[in-house]
Design an enzyme around this catalytic site. Structure first.
Site, short mmCIF file in Angstrom:
data_model
loop_
_atom_site.label_atom_id
_atom_site.label_comp_id
_atom_site.label_asym_id
_atom_site.label_seq_id
_atom_site.Cartn_x
_atom_site.Cartn_y
_atom_site.Cartn_z
N TYR A 25 9.97 71.48 104.35
CA TYR A 25 8.94 72.38 103.83
C TYR A 25 7.74 71.58 103.33
CZ TYR A 25 12.64 75.96 103.94
OH TYR A 25 13.64 76.82 104.33
N LYS A 56 22.67 65.10 106.15
CA LYS A 56 22.98 64.98 107.59
C LYS A 56 22.58 63.56 108.02
CE LYS A 56 24.33 66.84 111.53
NZ LYS A 56 25.73 67.21 111.78
N ASP A 111 27.04 70.40 107.82
CA ASP A 111 27.82 71.34 108.64
C ASP A 111 29.21 71.53 108.04
OD1 ASP A 111 27.79 68.68 109.32
OD2 ASP A 111 27.99 68.95 111.47
N ASP A 160 18.24 75.93 101.03
CA ASP A 160 17.81 77.30 101.28
C ASP A 160 18.91 78.05 102.05
OD1 ASP A 160 16.26 79.54 101.53
OD2 ASP A 160 14.69 78.63 102.74
N ASP A 176 21.95 81.05 100.64
CA ASP A 176 22.16 82.41 101.17
C ASP A 176 23.61 82.57 101.63
OD1 ASP A 176 19.47 83.00 100.71
OD2 ASP A 176 19.26 84.13 102.58
#
Ligand code: NAD
Length: 325
Positions: free
Chosen positions: A120, A164, A195, A219, A223
């Site tokens: 971002y 990652k 993951d 982010d 969720d």
């Protein structure tokens, strides 16, 4: 005799269900006896359509004169001329830590998301055949989010760094910096690929305590965590910098249910409780949390949780309980 200055809270209801859930949060703060000056600021897509500004410079100045912000939600249209209000607020106010607690009778963990860099970064080249987004990871950005996460983990069980780094070389800097900070602070630290973390969140969420991660991973994982908990509408967040903070539910403006009076106000109410704690009113914050837990345990639930209450019914149940205790 000196009197304490009343705290000033910039109230930004925003778009969609934002005004509905912020209205509930304000009613609950009132019933809990919270004292502060409300400074309403109109921001978001509705404002942009009316005036051409989603967040004007003078609004930003008004916000900066306050102690903190309570925000509902904003709609971000797919229009290249529209600048995201939230990204701008987070960057301009340097709210680098996004703290998202998730708890129920079955799980209890906190996601600490770096809020200003990563994918971002806003550094993008958009073309018809090829587009690029620059993923920015800095030592300073990683250090300060790791310090914030360690502040929390030091009072709990452990820190898990989510990354990652087997594929993204930028994450090696993030991982190493977080590990160094945790070692320096004496905080128990493990790490996990994003993951695997996404999988474990579903099958074994109890294994997590405090997770620290980069912007996009945080982010998405939060969720997912909200889904594991039962609804996006339950979850709160604090966007924190060194001296300023913005509190908001983690959900968006939910245009599909806006205006129907059925939005779950709990995420906004819990965000208001986090705000009171940040303002130094920990006892008041805990009273609000107790009232929310009582409402959920006694079935005061909106349709996203399988209930038949409206937004106002839930808010009224919570305010009624607060007035009694
Ligand atoms: P969303 O979070 O608004 O909604 C996703 C789903 O969850 C919808 O089905 C919605 O009805 C449901 N939901 C969300 N909050 C709920 C609540 N309190 N009670 C009951 N159900 C709830 O995400 P979206 O649909 O992907 O995005 C809608 C808009 O919100 C977009 O413009 C997006 O950019 C924006 N957005 C804003 C924020 C923010 O303001 N922080 C965060 C995410 C998305």
């Amino acid at each position: 005799m000196s009197r304490r200055r009343a705290k000033k809270v910039a109230v930004l209801p925003g778009d969609g269900i934002g005004p509905e859930v912020v209205g509930s949060a304000l009613a609950v703060l009132d019933a809990a006896g919270a004292e502060f000056e409300k400074v309403p600021v109109d921001i978001g897509l509705g404002r942009w359509k009316r005036t051409g500004f989603a967040l004007a410079e003078e609004d930003l100045e008004i916000i900066k004169q306050c102690d903190c912000v309570l925000l509902g939600a904003v709609t971000t249209p797919p229009d290249p001329n529209y600048r995201s209000v939230l990204l701008r607020l987070r960057r301009e106010l340097d709210l680098y830590a996004n703290i998202r607690p998730f708890s129920s009778s079955k799980l209890d963990f906190i996601i600490v998301r770096e809020n200003t860099e990563g994918l971002y970064s806003g550094q993008e080249e958009v073309g018809l055949e090829e587009s690029r987004t620059v993923r920015v990871v800095t030592r300073r950005g990683s250090e300060r989010i790791a310090e914030k996460a360690c502040d929390i983990a030091a009072k709990r069980r452990k820190l898990t760094v989510i990354h990652k780094s087997n594929v993204l070389r930028s994450d090696r800097l993030f991982l190493k910096t977080c590990q160094d900070v945790a070692n320096k602070r004496g905080v128990l630290c493990e790490d996990m690929l994003v993951d695997a973390a996404a999988y474990n969140l579903v099958v074994n969420p109890q294994r997590f305590d405090v997770m620290v991660t980069t912007n996009l991973f945080g982010d998405i994982l939060s969720d997912e965590a909200a889904g594991v908990l039962g609804s996006l509408g339950l979850c709160a967040s604090a966007n924190v910098g060194e001296t300023f903070a913005l509190f908001e539910p983690i959900h968006g403006s939910a245009p599909d249910i806006a205006g129907k009076g059925i939005a779950n106000p709990v995420g906004a109410i819990r965000s208001a409780a986090m705000m009171m704690e940040w303002l130094g009113e920990a006892t008041l914050a805990r009273r609000i949390e107790t009232a929310v837990s009582w409402a959920l345990e006694t079935g005061k639930k909106t349709p996203d949780l399988g209930g038949s209450c409206g937004t106002k019914d839930v808010a009224e149940a919570i305010t009624g309980y607060l007035r009694k205790i």
